[in-house]
Design an enzyme around this catalytic site. Structure first.
Site, PDB file in Angstrom:
ATOM      1  N   SER A  98       0.828  -1.210   0.000  1.00  0.00           N
ATOM      2  CA  SER A  98       0.000   0.000   0.000  1.00  0.00           C
ATOM      3  C   SER A  98       0.860   1.257   0.000  1.00  0.00           C
ATOM      4  O   SER A  98       0.585   2.220  -0.734  1.00  0.00           O
ATOM      5  CB  SER A  98      -0.921   0.010   1.230  1.00  0.00           C
ATOM      6  OG  SER A  98      -1.847  -1.034   1.183  1.00  0.00           O
ATOM      7  N   ARG A 113      -2.985 -13.858  -2.070  1.00  0.00           N
ATOM      8  CA  ARG A 113      -3.126 -14.138  -0.635  1.00  0.00           C
ATOM      9  C   ARG A 113      -3.705 -15.532  -0.388  1.00  0.00           C
ATOM     10  O   ARG A 113      -3.392 -16.173   0.617  1.00  0.00           O
ATOM     11  CB  ARG A 113      -3.962 -13.051   0.025  1.00  0.00           C
ATOM     12  CG  ARG A 113      -3.337 -11.664  -0.154  1.00  0.00           C
ATOM     13  CD  ARG A 113      -3.724 -10.678   0.900  1.00  0.00           C
ATOM     14  NE  ARG A 113      -3.339  -9.330   0.496  1.00  0.00           N
ATOM     15  CZ  ARG A 113      -2.120  -8.808   0.630  1.00  0.00           C
ATOM     16  NH1 ARG A 113      -1.150  -9.534   1.153  1.00  0.00           N
ATOM     17  NH2 ARG A 113      -1.864  -7.565   0.235  1.00  0.00           N
ATOM     18  N   ARG A 163       1.570   4.331  -3.040  1.00  0.00           N
ATOM     19  CA  ARG A 163       1.327   5.745  -2.751  1.00  0.00           C
ATOM     20  C   ARG A 163       2.612   6.563  -2.842  1.00  0.00           C
ATOM     21  O   ARG A 163       2.589   7.717  -3.289  1.00  0.00           O
ATOM     22  CB  ARG A 163       0.667   5.881  -1.376  1.00  0.00           C
ATOM     23  CG  ARG A 163      -0.784   5.380  -1.371  1.00  0.00           C
ATOM     24  CD  ARG A 163      -1.249   5.040   0.047  1.00  0.00           C
ATOM     25  NE  ARG A 163      -2.676   4.729   0.116  1.00  0.00           N
ATOM     26  CZ  ARG A 163      -3.212   3.549  -0.202  1.00  0.00           C
ATOM     27  NH1 ARG A 163      -2.427   2.565  -0.642  1.00  0.00           N
ATOM     28  NH2 ARG A 163      -4.512   3.341  -0.087  1.00  0.00           N
ATOM     29  N   ASP A 206      -7.013  -7.673   4.680  1.00  0.00           N
ATOM     30  CA  ASP A 206      -6.228  -8.491   3.756  1.00  0.00           C
ATOM     31  C   ASP A 206      -5.673  -9.751   4.414  1.00  0.00           C
ATOM     32  O   ASP A 206      -5.260 -10.682   3.721  1.00  0.00           O
ATOM     33  CB  ASP A 206      -5.077  -7.672   3.166  1.00  0.00           C
ATOM     34  CG  ASP A 206      -5.552  -6.685   2.117  1.00  0.00           C
ATOM     35  OD1 ASP A 206      -6.629  -6.916   1.530  1.00  0.00           O
ATOM     36  OD2 ASP A 206      -4.863  -5.679   1.884  1.00  0.00           O
ATOM     37  N   GLN A 263      -9.281   2.264  -0.441  1.00  0.00           N
ATOM     38  CA  GLN A 263      -9.113   2.563  -1.862  1.00  0.00           C
ATOM     39  C   GLN A 263     -10.103   3.621  -2.334  1.00  0.00           C
ATOM     40  O   GLN A 263      -9.738   4.545  -3.063  1.00  0.00           O
ATOM     41  CB  GLN A 263      -9.250   1.289  -2.693  1.00  0.00           C
ATOM     42  CG  GLN A 263      -8.089   0.314  -2.517  1.00  0.00           C
ATOM     43  CD  GLN A 263      -8.220  -0.906  -3.408  1.00  0.00           C
ATOM     44  OE1 GLN A 263      -9.179  -1.037  -4.166  1.00  0.00           O
ATOM     45  NE2 GLN A 263      -7.258  -1.807  -3.318  1.00  0.00           N
TER      46      GLN A 263
END
Length: 432
Positions: free
Chosen positions: A24, A390, A28, A317, A169
């Protein structure tokens, strides 16, 4: 993708490792460094497939991004000098790239098309398109809901928006679009979701206010952006697989260094502690993105748990591998309020239950989560990641409960977020 991977690992797991940089934050950091005119260095980024798609897109916009050992050097002409792309901007399997850039490109007013792989094409985009359109974004999807997303120039307006779901998100897409508005934008969250966009805006000198569940941006905040260096901590979502592996494998003692423990992301630590797991944090750092070393030891007789409410977005997650952990508890556990799992790379409620049930575990999918009964590995059926990174890693951890090798189809999906996952797991086996 590789058709089949045979996982043949046994415990105990012992040793000290680091996990790749946080996915993440890497996304960014690339986006913000690209917007800022000048040179920014990103240390220890995750260079998996998803983050590479973000890099590829900014290169097409005119940003020079060089890979140098364990860092990225981003030399940008600044957002005002971005080029209009003359090809589709391919986001691959990355929902973060697709949704955040939907907001950012709408704000920039750059005519463009965002499109991903087959998996992304099945993931709904209406939750992002609705608030962006209320900001006057000129953005359309197929049937107004799916990629490809077609973006045309428009003048973005500020909005006062109440979130429909606890989604970082969606929130981030709005925040990136709001950078270019002449009015302030106010977002009211349902529950706290990961706040990396807010903390990293500040790191790149963009003013933003956050108090409780309310987030406020100022008009034309983009004008304040400056280049900055950023050190990416280890991804707690990747660390989660080793946390669970150590907890469920007799004799294991594993330490993971430099893991990001942002309180909006550290739900797995809270859950393990509530279950009575042997987990210790040390070498803790403070700041916008705190880190710690985490030591985990095998723990029998784990307590069952109810995972719901504000705990869910803090561990969203990690829930597939947490579900595996719950099969080793002494009673029935439940996961609720996790509808967000349905719009990940797969419907992770169904895929988690289906794949673990194939191996003999006992899970019942519900509309918003799972009921997980104490159960053991009973059969060596061939399982499938279904191209979900995952799910693939969760199944590899599940194999530690088997005395026989386990076959996992499409295992190379793990490269999306964790290139080198299996060698690192084997390293702990060898040290054990």
């Amino acid at each position: 993708m590789v058709n089949e991977q045979i996982i043949d690992i046994s415990g105990p797991l012992k040793g000290e490792i680091e996990v790749p940089g946080d996915k993440s934050m890497t996304h960014r950091a690339i986006m913000l460094a690209s917007l800022a005119e000048g040179v920014s260095t990103i240390y220890k980024p995750l260079l998996g497939e998803d983050c590479r798609r973000t890099m590829d897109i900014f290169r097409l916009l005119g940003v020079d991004i060089k890979e140098d050992e364990d860092k990225l050097v981003v030399n940008s002409p600044g957002y005002k000098a971005f080029k209009t792309p003359h090809q589709v901007l391919y986001t691959g399997n990355s929902g973060t790239t697709t949704r955040l850039l939907a907001g950012l490109l709408s704000g920039l007013g750059i005519e463009s098309v965002l499109s991903g792989d087959v998996s992304i094409g099945k993931r709904p985009m209406d939750r992002v398109l609705r608030p962006l359109k209320s900001m006057n974004a000129n953005i359309e999807g197929i049937e107004d809901n799916y990629t490809p997303l077609i973006i045309k120039p428009s003048v973005i307006k500020g909005i006062n928006y109440k979130m429909e779901v606890a989604s970082a998100q969606v929130k981030s897409a709005i925040l990136f679009a709001s950078l270019f508005s002449k009015e302030a934008t106010i977002i009211k969250e349902l529950d706290v979701s990961r706040n990396h966009t807010e903390t990293m805006f500040r790191h790149f000198n963009i003013p933003i206010e956050a108090e409780g569940l309310s987030i406020t941006t100022i008009p034309e905040a983009i004008r304040y952006i400056k280049p900055a260096d950023f050190h990416v901590p280890g991804d707690i979502s990747s660390a989660a697989f080793f946390i669970v592996a150590a907890l469920i494998t007799p004799g294991s003692d594993v330490t993971i260094h430099n893991v990001g423990i942002n309180p909006t992301r550290s739900g797995i630590i809270d859950i393990v502690e509530k279950m009575g797991g042997n987990i210790q944090l040390f070498n803790q750092t403070t700041g916008a993105e705190p880190t710690a070393s985490i030591r985990i030891q095998y723990t029998p007789m784990l307590q069952p748990i109810k995972i719901e409410g504000e705990l869910v977005p803090k561990a969203i997650d990690e829930l597939p591998v947490i579900a595996l952990l719950c099969t080793q508890a002494v009673g029935t556990s439940t996961i609720k309020d996790a509808e967000e799992l349905k719009v990940k790379e797969t419907n992770r409620i169904d895929t988690t239950a289906d794949m673990l049930n194939l191996l003999g575990f006992e899970l019942q999918p519900t509309n918003d989560g799972l009921i997980i009964h104490p159960s053991e590995f009973k059969t060596n059926a061939t399982v499938d990641s279904l191209t979900d990174h995952r799910i693939g890693m969760m199944l590899a951890v599940a194999s530690l409960l088997s005395s026989e090798p386990v076959k996992i189809k499409q295992f190379d999906a793990v490269n999306v977020s964790f290139p080198g996952f299996l060698p690192k797991l084997k390293l702990l086996e060898n040290e054990g």
